[in-house]
Design a protein around this motif. Structure first.
Motif, PDB file in Angstrom:
ATOM      1  N   GLY A 200       0.921  -1.190  -0.020  1.00 45.86           N
ATOM      2  CA  GLY A 200       0.175  -0.044   0.051  1.00 45.86           C
ATOM      3  C   GLY A 200       0.605   1.285  -0.054  1.00 45.86           C
ATOM      4  O   GLY A 200       2.023   1.241  -0.213  1.00 45.86           O
ATOM      5  N   GLY A 201       0.202   2.460   0.213  1.00 42.77           N
ATOM      6  CA  GLY A 201       0.825   3.632   0.375  1.00 42.77           C
ATOM      7  C   GLY A 201       1.546   4.200  -0.596  1.00 42.77           C
ATOM      8  O   GLY A 201       1.379   3.676  -2.018  1.00 42.77           O
ATOM      9  N   LYS A 202       2.489   5.156  -0.751  1.00 43.92           N
ATOM     10  CA  LYS A 202       3.171   5.587  -1.785  1.00 43.92           C
ATOM     11  C   LYS A 202       4.136   4.619  -2.430  1.00 43.92           C
ATOM     12  O   LYS A 202       4.912   4.308  -1.706  1.00 43.92           O
ATOM     13  N   VAL A 203       4.278   4.483  -3.789  1.00 47.12           N
ATOM     14  CA  VAL A 203       4.956   3.738  -4.223  1.00 47.12           C
ATOM     15  C   VAL A 203       5.581   4.529  -5.564  1.00 47.12           C
ATOM     16  O   VAL A 203       4.819   5.003  -6.291  1.00 47.12           O
ATOM     17  N   PHE A 204       6.936   4.186  -5.781  1.00 50.38           N
ATOM     18  CA  PHE A 204       7.387   4.709  -7.166  1.00 50.38           C
ATOM     19  C   PHE A 204       8.453   3.810  -7.544  1.00 50.38           C
ATOM     20  O   PHE A 204       9.087   3.013  -6.907  1.00 50.38           O
ATOM     21  N   CYS A 205       8.443   3.640  -9.092  1.00 48.14           N
ATOM     22  CA  CYS A 205       9.348   2.673  -9.532  1.00 48.14           C
ATOM     23  C   CYS A 205      10.030   3.046 -10.672  1.00 48.14           C
ATOM     24  O   CYS A 205       9.164   4.048 -11.511  1.00 48.14           O
ATOM     25  N   TYR A 206      11.155   2.880 -11.219  1.00 48.19           N
ATOM     26  CA  TYR A 206      11.719   3.111 -12.650  1.00 48.19           C
ATOM     27  C   TYR A 206      11.308   2.427 -13.742  1.00 48.19           C
ATOM     28  O   TYR A 206      11.831   2.591 -14.804  1.00 48.19           O
ATOM     29  N   GLY A 207      10.500   1.450 -13.427  1.00 48.67           N
ATOM     30  CA  GLY A 207       9.907   0.529 -14.405  1.00 48.67           C
ATOM     31  C   GLY A 207       9.156   1.407 -15.562  1.00 48.67           C
ATOM     32  O   GLY A 207       8.221   2.346 -15.381  1.00 48.67           O
ATOM     33  N   LEU A 208       9.376   1.220 -16.901  1.00 43.82           N
ATOM     34  CA  LEU A 208       8.861   1.758 -17.952  1.00 43.82           C
ATOM     35  C   LEU A 208       9.123   3.266 -18.172  1.00 43.82           C
ATOM     36  O   LEU A 208       8.769   3.809 -18.847  1.00 43.82           O
ATOM     37  N   ARG A 209      10.225   3.539 -17.361  1.00 38.46           N
ATOM     38  CA  ARG A 209      10.701   5.148 -17.243  1.00 38.46           C
ATOM     39  C   ARG A 209      12.165   5.013 -17.565  1.00 38.46           C
ATOM     40  O   ARG A 209      12.722   5.602 -18.368  1.00 38.46           O
ATOM     41  N   ASP A 210      12.890   4.045 -16.715  1.00 38.09           N
ATOM     42  CA  ASP A 210      14.423   4.012 -16.955  1.00 38.09           C
ATOM     43  C   ASP A 210      14.533   2.733 -17.603  1.00 38.09           C
ATOM     44  O   ASP A 210      15.698   2.537 -18.163  1.00 38.09           O
ATOM     45  N   GLN A 211      13.849   1.629 -17.390  1.00 38.63           N
ATOM     46  CA  GLN A 211      14.152   0.375 -17.921  1.00 38.63           C
ATOM     47  C   GLN A 211      12.772  -0.519 -18.212  1.00 38.63           C
ATOM     48  O   GLN A 211      11.853   0.098 -18.102  1.00 38.63           O
ATOM     49  N   LEU A 212      13.096  -1.631 -18.896  1.00 42.07           N
ATOM     50  CA  LEU A 212      11.960  -2.636 -19.057  1.00 42.07           C
ATOM     51  C   LEU A 212      12.582  -3.987 -19.296  1.00 42.07           C
ATOM     52  O   LEU A 212      13.740  -3.901 -19.243  1.00 42.07           O
TER      53      LEU A 212
END
Length: 277
Positions: A200-212
């Motif tokens: 839950g809560g706030k989540v951030f990821c570099y998926g589809l932004r920096d990498q895939l």
């Protein structure tokens, strides 16, 4: 849009069974030369850095040398992540591969297995490779076991000092122990798993932004930790990457992380993504 890196799983087969690795229930599979060529040609407009990693041990692939040559011919710079057990055997080939930019060595793999190979032999093979690669390739020795099973780290560091006795310098990318050779520490983390509790809560990821990532059956996933292909966005054997990235599911993932939210259940159950919360 271009990515800083794309992970291409050339095989999901591995010669170890590490306690920290979730492995995969997917059918055993390795890319053949034709499949590899088709995938890298579709990936070339999207990145310069190709990681032969996701699941599996890339040094086990019988076509690794050919794959490195093909990737180099397309203009890629290749990064390998390995458990290190086959470095001595593959050293000559790896050092000669012009496309090979960096080798990440997961030293924490040894303590997670009951290997027939003596610990000293394993470390000598890993560190001799780094010595031979100095100034030619980037090498990063990883100890990503902080807060976990790190009882053998003292022995590892003692042996490392023997092979790299010069000054160790703390830099942004890690501790520089030789010319273009680094030691990197990292905390143990929980892999994403649909059966895990929802963070839950706030989540951030570099998926589809920096990498895939692209699995060895062609499935496109948003990041290198989706080891089962739970967030299958499309298949690169059948579609172009641009079309896959324009699907509603892919766009929802990207926008969700832009808003600090996880659009996918798997992302809400990822211990690594919570680091960026």
């Amino acid at each position: 849009m271009r990515f800083n890196k794309i992970y291409l799983e050339i095989s999901n087969l591995c010669n170890l069974n590490c306690a920290f690795c979730p492995g995969t229930k997917r059918p055993p599979r390795a890319l053949n030369e034709g499949e590899f060529t088709a995938l890298i040609r579709k990936l070339r407009p999207w990145t310069d850095f190709l990681y032969f990693h996701l699941m599996g041990e890339p040094l086990c692939h019988p076509k690794l040398e050919t794959f490195l040559d093909l990737a180099g011919a397309e203009g890629f710079r290749v990064i390998l992540t390995t458990n290190g057990t086959l470095l001595a055997k593959q050293q000559e080939m790896l050092l000669a591969a012009l496309a090979l930019h960096k080798v990440n060595v997961s030293l924490h793999a040894f303590e997670a297995n009951d290997l027939a190979m003596p610990f000293g032999d394993y470390l000598r093979g890993c560190f001799a490779f780094g010595q031979a690669a100095e100034g030619k390739k980037l090498v990063a020795y990883r100890l990503w076991n902080q807060g976990g099973a790190d009882e053998m780290n003292g022995q590892i560091l003692d042996a490392m000092k023997h092979f790299f006795p010069g000054e160790w310098v703390l830099e942004r990318r890690g501790t520089r122990i030789g010319q273009r050779v680094y030691l990197e520490y990292g905390d143990k983390f929980d892999w994403p798993d649909l059966s895990a509790p929802d963070g839950g809560g706030k989540v951030f990821c570099y998926g589809l932004r920096d990498q895939l990532g692209v699995l060895c059956d062609g499935t496109v996933v948003p990041c290198c930790l989706d080891h089962e292909g739970d967030i299958a966005l499309g298949n690169l054997f059948e579609q172009d990457l641009g079309d896959i990235l324009e699907t509603p599911r892919a766009k929802a993932i990207f926008q969700g992380f832009s808003d600090g939210k996880a659009a996918e259940e798997l992302c809400r159950k990822c211990g690594y993504a919570r680091r960026f919360g």
